[in-house]
Structure formats: C-alpha cells, structure tokens
Design a protein around this motif. Structure first.
Motif, mmCIF file in Angstrom:
data_model
loop_
_atom_site.group_PDB
_atom_site.id
_atom_site.type_symbol
_atom_site.label_atom_id
_atom_site.label_comp_id
_atom_site.label_asym_id
_atom_site.label_seq_id
_atom_site.Cartn_x
_atom_site.Cartn_y
_atom_site.Cartn_z
ATOM 1 N N ILE A 150 0.436 -1.364 -0.058
ATOM 2 C CA ILE A 150 0.097 0.135 0.137
ATOM 3 C C ILE A 150 0.866 1.441 -0.487
ATOM 4 N N GLU A 151 0.939 2.006 -0.736
ATOM 5 C CA GLU A 151 1.025 3.583 -0.776
ATOM 6 C C GLU A 151 0.189 4.781 0.530
ATOM 7 N N ILE A 152 0.349 4.550 0.976
ATOM 8 C CA ILE A 152 -0.188 6.546 1.455
ATOM 9 C C ILE A 152 0.795 7.529 1.547
ATOM 10 N N ASN A 153 -0.148 8.485 0.717
ATOM 11 C CA ASN A 153 0.096 9.633 0.566
ATOM 12 C C ASN A 153 0.837 10.676 1.929
ATOM 13 N N MET A 154 1.757 11.296 1.983
ATOM 14 C CA MET A 154 2.509 11.568 3.496
ATOM 15 C C MET A 154 1.612 13.729 3.543
ATOM 16 N N LEU A 155 1.295 13.660 2.323
ATOM 17 C CA LEU A 155 0.640 15.209 2.787
ATOM 18 C C LEU A 155 -0.921 14.411 3.667
ATOM 19 N N GLY A 156 -1.558 13.289 2.875
ATOM 20 C CA GLY A 156 -2.690 13.420 3.580
ATOM 21 C C GLY A 156 -2.128 13.177 4.653
ATOM 22 N N ILE A 157 -1.385 12.405 5.014
ATOM 23 C CA ILE A 157 -1.136 11.789 6.752
ATOM 24 C C ILE A 157 -0.771 13.507 7.755
ATOM 25 N N ILE A 158 -0.057 13.840 6.897
ATOM 26 C CA ILE A 158 -0.331 15.473 7.370
ATOM 27 C C ILE A 158 -1.303 16.534 7.681
ATOM 28 N N PHE A 159 -1.682 16.557 6.851
ATOM 29 C CA PHE A 159 -3.456 16.952 7.121
ATOM 30 C C PHE A 159 -4.651 15.938 7.880
ATOM 31 N N GLY A 160 -4.571 14.429 7.859
ATOM 32 C CA GLY A 160 -5.654 14.133 8.954
ATOM 33 C C GLY A 160 -5.112 14.103 10.264
ATOM 34 N N MET A 161 -3.928 14.288 10.338
ATOM 35 C CA MET A 161 -3.333 14.684 11.971
ATOM 36 C C MET A 161 -3.323 16.133 12.394
ATOM 37 N N LEU A 162 -3.113 16.927 11.630
ATOM 38 C CA LEU A 162 -3.733 17.677 11.992
ATOM 39 C C LEU A 162 -5.270 18.783 11.590
ATOM 40 N N ALA A 163 -6.100 17.770 11.396
ATOM 41 C CA ALA A 163 -6.631 17.821 11.382
ATOM 42 C C ALA A 163 -8.032 17.146 12.877
ATOM 43 N N SER A 164 -7.226 16.417 13.638
ATOM 44 C CA SER A 164 -7.395 14.847 14.454
ATOM 45 C C SER A 164 -7.209 16.600 15.346
ATOM 46 N N VAL A 165 -5.843 17.474 15.432
ATOM 47 C CA VAL A 165 -5.253 18.196 16.544
ATOM 48 C C VAL A 165 -6.726 19.244 16.248
ATOM 49 N N SER A 166 -7.199 19.968 15.355
ATOM 50 C CA SER A 166 -7.995 21.037 15.162
ATOM 51 C C SER A 166 -9.568 20.366 15.690
ATOM 52 N N PHE A 167 -10.040 18.651 15.606
ATOM 53 C CA PHE A 167 -11.416 18.340 16.118
ATOM 54 C C PHE A 167 -11.557 18.764 17.889
ATOM 55 N N SER A 168 -9.614 18.467 17.801
ATOM 56 C CA SER A 168 -9.775 17.494 19.471
ATOM 57 C C SER A 168 -9.686 19.170 20.238
ATOM 58 N N LEU A 169 -9.429 20.519 19.910
ATOM 59 C CA LEU A 169 -10.017 21.948 19.780
ATOM 60 C C LEU A 169 -11.472 21.975 20.426
ATOM 61 N N THR A 170 -11.966 22.044 19.079
ATOM 62 C CA THR A 170 -13.190 21.562 18.758
ATOM 63 C C THR A 170 -14.079 21.185 19.562
ATOM 64 N N LEU A 171 -13.731 19.900 19.771
ATOM 65 C CA LEU A 171 -14.462 19.376 21.209
ATOM 66 C C LEU A 171 -14.502 19.740 22.399
ATOM 67 N N PHE A 172 -13.291 20.444 22.886
ATOM 68 C CA PHE A 172 -12.770 21.234 23.838
ATOM 69 C C PHE A 172 -13.574 22.196 24.130
ATOM 70 N N THR A 173 -13.622 23.048 23.161
ATOM 71 C CA THR A 173 -14.856 24.497 22.995
ATOM 72 C C THR A 173 -16.058 24.632 22.763
ATOM 73 N N THR A 174 -16.403 23.131 22.231
ATOM 74 C CA THR A 174 -17.673 23.424 22.760
ATOM 75 C C THR A 174 -18.226 22.832 23.467
ATOM 76 N N ASN A 175 -18.048 22.205 24.309
ATOM 77 C CA ASN A 175 -18.128 21.729 26.019
ATOM 78 C C ASN A 175 -17.824 23.013 27.180
ATOM 79 N N SER A 176 -17.515 23.865 26.526
ATOM 80 C CA SER A 176 -16.742 25.074 28.280
ATOM 81 C C SER A 176 -17.089 26.582 27.095
ATOM 82 N N VAL A 177 -17.657 26.414 26.013
ATOM 83 C CA VAL A 177 -18.079 28.661 25.361
ATOM 84 C C VAL A 177 -19.504 28.751 25.589
ATOM 85 N N ALA A 178 -19.637 29.191 26.183
ATOM 86 C CA ALA A 178 -21.260 30.219 26.438
ATOM 87 C C ALA A 178 -22.182 29.184 26.997
#
Length: 312
Positions: A150-178
């Motif tokens: 299998i060939e995995i595109n590293m750019l896709g992996i990088i974007f995926g990991m950055l998305a997971s960081v952003s998603f974690s921040l989304t979950l954190f703020t959703t449960n704490s803001v207003a």
C-alpha cells in the motif's frame, strides 16, 4: 421509550451523520469539485439552515436567550476550529482513502488526553495511558501502514493529523464556551467563525488564482485555477451541510444531556465504523481484516477511557 434510550439514539444518529461525510466528499471530488467548493457549500447552506431554525425557535413560546457581544465573540473564535477541521479533513480525504482518513481523525482521542494534561498540569491516569497505547497500536493496524503493498500519501497523513488536533480543540471548546445559550445559537455563531476560515482558504486556493492571477500555493496540488462551480450548492452541498453542520450538533446536543459524557463518548465512536462501512460500500475501498481489528481496538480504547471503574 425512556430518556436514556432516546439519548443513545440521538447520539448514535449524530455520530453516524459525521461518519458519512468522508464518502460524500470523495464523491464530490470524483464529480470534479474542489475542496474550496465543498467547504464553501457546506458552511453556507449550514449557516442558512441553522439561521432559519433559529428564527422559528426565537418566535416560539420558549424563545431563546439573547447572546451578549462577549458570547458571540467567544463562539466565533471557538468556531474557527470547525473551519480548520473541515478544510484539513477534506484535504486529507483528497489524498488518501476515506477509511484511513477517519482513523486519523480519531487520533483526537489521545490528543484530547494530551490537551487535558497540559490544561490540568497532571499526569493522565494509568487507564488513559493504556487507552492511548491501544489507540496508537490500533491506528497502525487500521491504516495498514506496515503493508508493503500500500502507498500512503504523506501529505494526506499530515493533513489528517492536523485535522485531529483541530477536532480535539473543537470538542474542548464546544463543551466550555457559552454553554448557557441554546444549541442552535451556539452552532450558528460557531459556524460563522468557521466560515471565516473557509472563506480565507477558498480565496487563496481558488478565488485569487482564478480571478486575480495570484497563485501563492502553486505546485502544491491544493490550489485550483477554475471558477467556483455553484452547481455543488444544489447537489453535494445540501448533503454535506445536513450531515456535517446541521444534524450532528442537533442530535448530539439532544443526546449528551440524556446519556452523560461517558456513555455519550462511547456511542459517538460509531462515527469510525460507519465511515469505514460507507467507504466500503459507496467507494468500493478495500478494508482488510487487520484494519477492522485496528478499528475495534480504537473503539475498545474509547470504551476504556470513558467507563468509570468502581472499586468494590
């Protein structure tokens, strides 16, 4: 039907809605749409639909509490993580299989533990550490990264990991803001904040290169030189806005108060198998046995993290 059962159904529907997104984005890409068009249509239609529901809600007997300028500012800033998550996740889906992209997004499980550790300045419990190890091992299997075929595109992996960081921040703020405001109000202003990020991304990747001869992302594969295809607003845009920005917050906000955070988090993990199943049937992506084992391990880790172990 008792309240707990209702809560379980609501959370399951919300998580399943999120799980369908990656496959629909892939189909939009196959129809020659761009990441800018996908995100623009999703957020524009999502904001419109939420606004219409909010108007009806404000005219009902219950009404809604008027947000302060501070509430609006906080929600819009928090909502920028929604925009980043959508852009990064859809870029990830552009370069790798949808079944692998959702596994990368679910890395938010252990990233959330890291964020919590930084916030509280405390070492995570042994249960959470074990769960993180299981998630990482499950990820190796679920992405089939050790396979030589299998060939995995590293750019896709990088974007995926950055998305997971952003998603974690989304979950954190959703449960704490207003949290005092109605879910529709919170969703509306967070979507406005997310739309700002989507507009900036769309400007630099498609609008500026097309109309102003300005291509700052040349040779990256992200930039596109063609006019915005507004046909997506009446095709995939409707589907993406429903399953990405309208239904999930409504279902999850209805379900979590009834199930509690622990049980709700376990049920929301349905997003992972639903996404992989849709990728298998809609996109004909191959998902081998070891990948399913990895997915089950990640689900098991989520259960371990959210079950309260009581001493006799």
């Amino acid at each position: 039907m008792n309240q707990l059962t209702k809560g379980i159904i609501y959370v399951a529907l919300g998580a399943s809605s999120f799980g369908m997104l990656a496959s629909f984005v892939k189909l939009a890409y196959k129809a020659n749409h761009t990441t800018a068009e996908v995100t623009l249509s999703q957020f524009a239609l999502g904001i419109l639909l939420i606004f219409i529901m909010l108007v009806f809600k404000s005219k009902s007997k219950e009404g809604v509490e008027k947000p302060t300028s501070k509430n609006i500012k906080q929600l819009m800033i928090s909502g920028t993580t929604l925009g980043f998550t959508s852009v990064l996740y859809y870029l990830c889906v552009k370069y790798i299989n949808a079944s692998i992209a959702v596994v990368l997004l679910m890395q938010s499980v252990w990233i959330g533990v890291v964020i919590e550790m930084i916030q509280t300045k405390k070492i995570p419990s042994i249960t959470k550490i074990i769960a993180v190890v299981i998630v990482l091992f499950g990820t190796v299997l679920a992405t089939n990264i050790l396979s030589t075929t299998i060939e995995i595109n590293m750019l896709g992996i990088i974007f995926g990991m950055l998305a997971s960081v952003s998603f974690s921040l989304t979950l954190f703020t959703t449960n704490s803001v207003a949290t005092n405001l109605h879910p529709l109000q919170r969703s509306f202003y967070m979507l406005l904040g997310g739309a700002c990020i989507v507009l900036i991304f769309s400007f630099f990747t498609q609008i500026a290169p097309t109309y102003f001869n300005l291509d700052v992302l040349a040779n990256t594969g992200i930039s596109t030189i063609k006019p915005i295809d507004f046909n997506i607003f009446v095709t995939y845009g409707i589907i993406l806005s429903l399953f990405g920005t309208v239904l999930p917050p409504i279902f999850l906000n209805k379900g979590f108060p009834l199930t509690g955070v622990g049980l709700g988090s376990i049920i929301s993990a349905l997003e992972l198998p639903v996404s992989v199943t849709f990728a298998y049937f809609l996109l004909s992506e191959q998902v081998i046995l070891t990948q399913w084992i990895g997915i089950l391990l990640i689900l098991a880790a989520i259960v371990i993290m959210n079950i309260q172990f009581k001493k006799e």
